[in-house]
Design an enzyme around this catalytic site. Structure first.
Site, PDB file in Angstrom:
ATOM      1  NE  ARG A 549      -3.648  -0.192   3.083  1.00  0.00           N
ATOM      2  CZ  ARG A 549      -4.060   0.136   4.120  1.00  0.00           C
ATOM      3  NH1 ARG A 549      -4.504  -0.787   5.062  1.00  0.00           N
ATOM      4  NH2 ARG A 549      -4.580   1.295   4.375  1.00  0.00           N
ATOM      5  CG  HIS A 550      -1.424   4.928  -0.126  1.00  0.00           C
ATOM      6  ND1 HIS A 550      -1.732   5.238   0.824  1.00  0.00           N
ATOM      7  CD2 HIS A 550      -2.471   4.248  -0.725  1.00  0.00           C
ATOM      8  CE1 HIS A 550      -2.597   4.980   1.489  1.00  0.00           C
ATOM      9  NE2 HIS A 550      -3.102   4.755   0.553  1.00  0.00           N
ATOM     10  CG  ASN A 556      -4.257   5.977   5.132  1.00  0.00           C
ATOM     11  OD1 ASN A 556      -3.906   5.774   4.408  1.00  0.00           O
ATOM     12  ND2 ASN A 556      -5.346   5.372   4.849  1.00  0.00           N
ATOM     13  NE  ARG A 601      -4.589   6.763  -0.964  1.00  0.00           N
ATOM     14  CZ  ARG A 601      -5.375   6.918  -1.401  1.00  0.00           C
ATOM     15  NH1 ARG A 601      -5.838   8.622  -2.564  1.00  0.00           N
ATOM     16  NH2 ARG A 601      -7.244   6.733  -1.907  1.00  0.00           N
ATOM     17  CD  GLU A 622      -9.063   1.692  -2.576  1.00  0.00           C
ATOM     18  OE1 GLU A 622      -9.379   0.536  -2.519  1.00  0.00           O
ATOM     19  OE2 GLU A 622      -8.653   2.298  -0.680  1.00  0.00           O
ATOM     20  CG  HIS A 688      -4.948   2.688  -3.637  1.00  0.00           C
ATOM     21  ND1 HIS A 688      -5.102   4.049  -3.317  1.00  0.00           N
ATOM     22  CD2 HIS A 688      -5.161   3.170  -4.642  1.00  0.00           C
ATOM     23  CE1 HIS A 688      -4.321   4.338  -3.709  1.00  0.00           C
ATOM     24  NE2 HIS A 688      -4.831   4.564  -5.544  1.00  0.00           N
TER      25      HIS A 688
END
Length: 736
Positions: A549-550, A556, A601, A622, A688
């Site tokens: 994931r980023h 987040n 991101r 995402e 994502h």
């Protein structure tokens, strides 16, 4: 975005307050905007905000949220206050963007916002520096109450229009050829030994490479065996394979070129339905035609012979499942892929990959391995004489277990199964005729023949077979086992008859290193077309695929879904650690590539990685949260309770209003899977959570229903090793 309330001289409410009262009753959300203005910039100090929920939930200044520059003199931070936290205490502070010191808190008492109204007098934010100098910031606080729908629309407009992306202008395909120089940030460096960061993989990990592939096949229903009904998994050793060239192929979603006859498969019109042709495929409701109308309607009631006929799928797969079968005969609702080929030609490897792919697309698919039936029925100590064509007892025994496996597969299809993969040599026309007679009126058969003429690959496959197969588990002498298997192979070669009947796909030297070819005959329909397209892109070349994931984003931190926010301070540390990892892990793999989504991101997370091509895929974006984009789950639960409960009941099929479901994500990821299968060099996929759950489920062969619940934590790298022995997984956790 404001709702501007004012009061007239008579004390009545204008439209703004009337709307605010209605929003209060309808569950409106409080939107707060904090701004600070100062024309004298002091070093690299950036305004931050910290305080009670919902900002960061503590008064720890190290967790303060950075305000974002709106202009040369103005800094801004906006957020939505949950209904149960409309009393907010907070203060401003100054500190560097990267680092915790110096940290200068504003003078004076805490600021308090209750229900959108600032308590006490408005005042400047005063910061006293070490040299007794005082910095003054003008403070602007605005609170509006908006509906959830207006909030979502305003959030998207704000993200798309008022706040330019920090990655705008970066091309979709780029490469940084020259590594950056300069001192390395100590907080982002890694240990020299990457094994230091390895963490245990979950129990459902993608480690099929540690198990003999035939043992992954369906357990026999029609055979009982003392001590169990399936072989014990056998640990196998790694094996080197030749890297084949990429074959040049032609593909289409509905039609495929038939190289064996030099023409395209013709479109066949169905009787009584002139003018409307639908290719035959797998899994559809029955078609009923009204006597008083020319339109068609579907009878979606499932009878005892049509259970679960629709695949758990969306998009093209669901459409094809309906369209391909509307006018097809009953037996075409089920597809049997019957493997054909000499031993050690990769039949089981192909069967396992096809099973995984079709299950992931949503088709109920099972792999039936006749060798597994034979070992349970007649034991594992059969010598090469058992496989002679002039051994009537051996021939009868092998045909018997083939018939048992076929009966099990057909029975499973009649219970609702869609695609059965029948894995055996099936090397004679008499055996194939027996199978076609058994399948008549029950399922459609396509033969899949694997042919390999490269002696090096055959020899390596033979040696792997001796290492893996339970047939030789009790043979202590490797050379004796090797000689026995070669004799068995010679027995098959004496009577082998290539496929030239019915519908078939021939894979010829697809892993030979010289391109190979694929021939198809009498193949039509969406699903057979997808199978051919998948087969021409698969190979045995070992290579790793890295999923991550980023880095942690601002969303987040705030618990918001979707959006296109930038990285948090922690996320920026991870992007440097990831670059360090890639440099160490892939230092000898200069043909590797980096794939990201089109959201900033992931692009920012990949930005420090140099020396590799970077490719942006919109398919890796995402899951689209629709009108819920930018909201927290608490906000959805409060203001859209029906949507919240619907998602909770079935996360796999739930589709956000004007957004996507997990099944939608799987359909748009199919080109990504095909390209990952085709790649011969390492690939790093930075994407994502929902997307990586779907990709990981493919490699780990996890059921669709588990996809929304697969754990894909932040700041963790999942390494998937693909090769001739299957799929193996390793995880690296670079940060807590």
């Amino acid at each position: 975005m404001g709702t501007g309330a004012s009061r007239n001289a008579d004390g009545g409410l204008h439209g703004g307050e009337e709307r605010e009262e209605s929003l209060d009753q309808a569950g409106g959300q409080l939107y707060v905007s904090l701004k600070m203005e100062n024309y004298k910039k002091k070093g690299d100090l950036i305004p931050h905000v910290y305080g009670s929920v919902p900002l960061v939930g503590s008064w720890d200044s190290s967790k303060a949220l950075s305000m974002e520059r709106e202009s040369t003199s103005m800094w801004e931070l906006s957020f939505v206050v949950p209904p149960n936290h409309e009393t907010l205490d907070f203060k401003f502070l100054l500190k560097p963007k990267h680092g915790y010191t110096p940290c200068i808190v504003e003078e004076g008492p805490n600021r308090q916002l209750i229900g959108g109204t600032l308590q006490g007098d408005a005042r400047l934010a005063l910061f006293k520096l070490d040299n007794e100098e005082v910095l003054e910031y003008r403070v602007f606080i605005k609170a509006d109450r908006v509906s959830p729908i207006d909030l979502a629309a305003s959030w998207r407009a704000y993200q798309d229009n008022l706040r330019p992306s920090t990655v705008r202008g970066i091309p979709d395909v780029s490469i940084d050829a020259v590594p950056e120089t300069g001192p390395e940030n100590g907080s982002s460096s890694l240990e020299l030994d990457l094994e230091h960061y390895v963490v245990p993989a979950p129990s459902t990990s993608a480690n099929s490479g540690l198990v003999y592939a035939a043992n992954l096949a369906e357990n026999p229903r029609s055979i009982t065996f003392a001590g169990g009904c399936c072989d014990q998994p056998a640990t196998i050793k790694e094996m080197e394979v030749v890297i084949p060239d990429s074959p040049k192929v032609y593909s289409g979603s509905g039609m495929v070129e038939s190289k064996s006859v030099g023409t395209f498969s013709p479109l066949q019109k169905q009787d009584n339905h002139r003018g409307l042709f639908v290719d035959r495929g797998v899994g559809s409701p029955r078609l009923a035609k009204s006597s008083s109308s020319t339109t068609f309607s579907f009878d979606l009631k499932l009878d005892s012979q049509n259970k679960n006929s629709m695949p758990a799928a969306a998009g093209a797969v669901a459409a094809a499942a309906v369209a391909d079968q509307m006018l097809g005969p009953k037996e075409d609702r089920h597809l049997a892929l019957v493997l054909v080929g000499l031993p050690a030609r990769g039949k089981t490897f192909t069967a396992v990959k096809l099973t995984r792919y079709l299950r992931w697309l949503g088709h109920d698919t099972k792999h039936f391995n006749v060798g597994k039936y034979r070992r349970l029925k007649h034991g594992t100590n059969q010598s090469a004489d058992f496989f002679r064509a002039d051994n009537p007892e051996g021939m009868e025994a092998r045909n018997e277990v083939a018939a048992l496996a076929m009966d099990d597969m057909i029975a499973w299809m009649q219970d609702g199964g869609q695609v059965g993969i029948f894995d055996a040599t099936n090397s004679s026309r008499s055996r194939r005729n027996m199978l076609m007679k058994m399948a008549e009126g029950k399922c459609k058969i396509i033969f899949l023949e694997t042919i390999c003429n490269d002696e090096r690959i055959i020899e390596r496959n033979i040696r792997l077979k001796i290492q893996q197969s339970p047939d030789y588990a009790e043979e202590p002498d490797f050379e004796a086992g090797l000689q026995d298997f070669r004799t068995r192979l010679a027995n098959y070669e004496k009577v082998y008859e290539p496929v030239d009947e019915g519908s078939y796909i021939k894979m010829i030297d697809m892993a030979s290193g010289h391109g190979g070819q694929i021939q198809v005959n009498n193949i039509s329909g969406y699903l057979p077309g997808r199978i051919v397209f998948f087969l021409v892109n698969t190979h045995l070349t070992p290579r790793p695929i890295f999923l991550t994931r980023h880095g942690e984003s601002r969303h987040n931190v705030r618990g918001r879904i979707g959006g296109d926010s930038v990285l948090s301070d922690t996320g920026e540390i991870y992007m440097k650690k990831l670059a360090n990892f890639v440099e160490k892990r892939l230092k000898n793999e200069r043909a590797a590539s980096i794939w990201t989504s089109t959201l900033q991101r992931t692009i920012l997370t990949a930005s420090p990685i140099v020396g590799f091509p970077k490719i942006q895929w919109r398919a890796l974006d995402e899951i689209n949260a629709g009108v819920c984009d930018g909201m927290t789950y608490e906000e959805i639960k409060k203001n859209m309770p029906e949507e919240y409960e619907s998602r909770k009941k079935d996360k796999l099929r739930y589709r956000y209003p004007r957004g996507e479901s997990y099944l939608d994500v799987i359909q748009r990821l199919e080109p990504v899977i095909i390209e990952l299968e085709r790649q011969r060099a390492p690939v790093v996929v930075i994407s994502h959570q929902a997307v990586l759950r779907a990709l990981y489920a493919y490699f780990a062969d996890r059921p669709l229903k588990e996809i929304p619940h697969i754990e894909v934590p932040l700041h963790t790298i999942i390494e998937i090793q693909m090769g001739v022995t299957g799929v193996q997984e390793k995880r690296y956790k670079l940060m807590d």
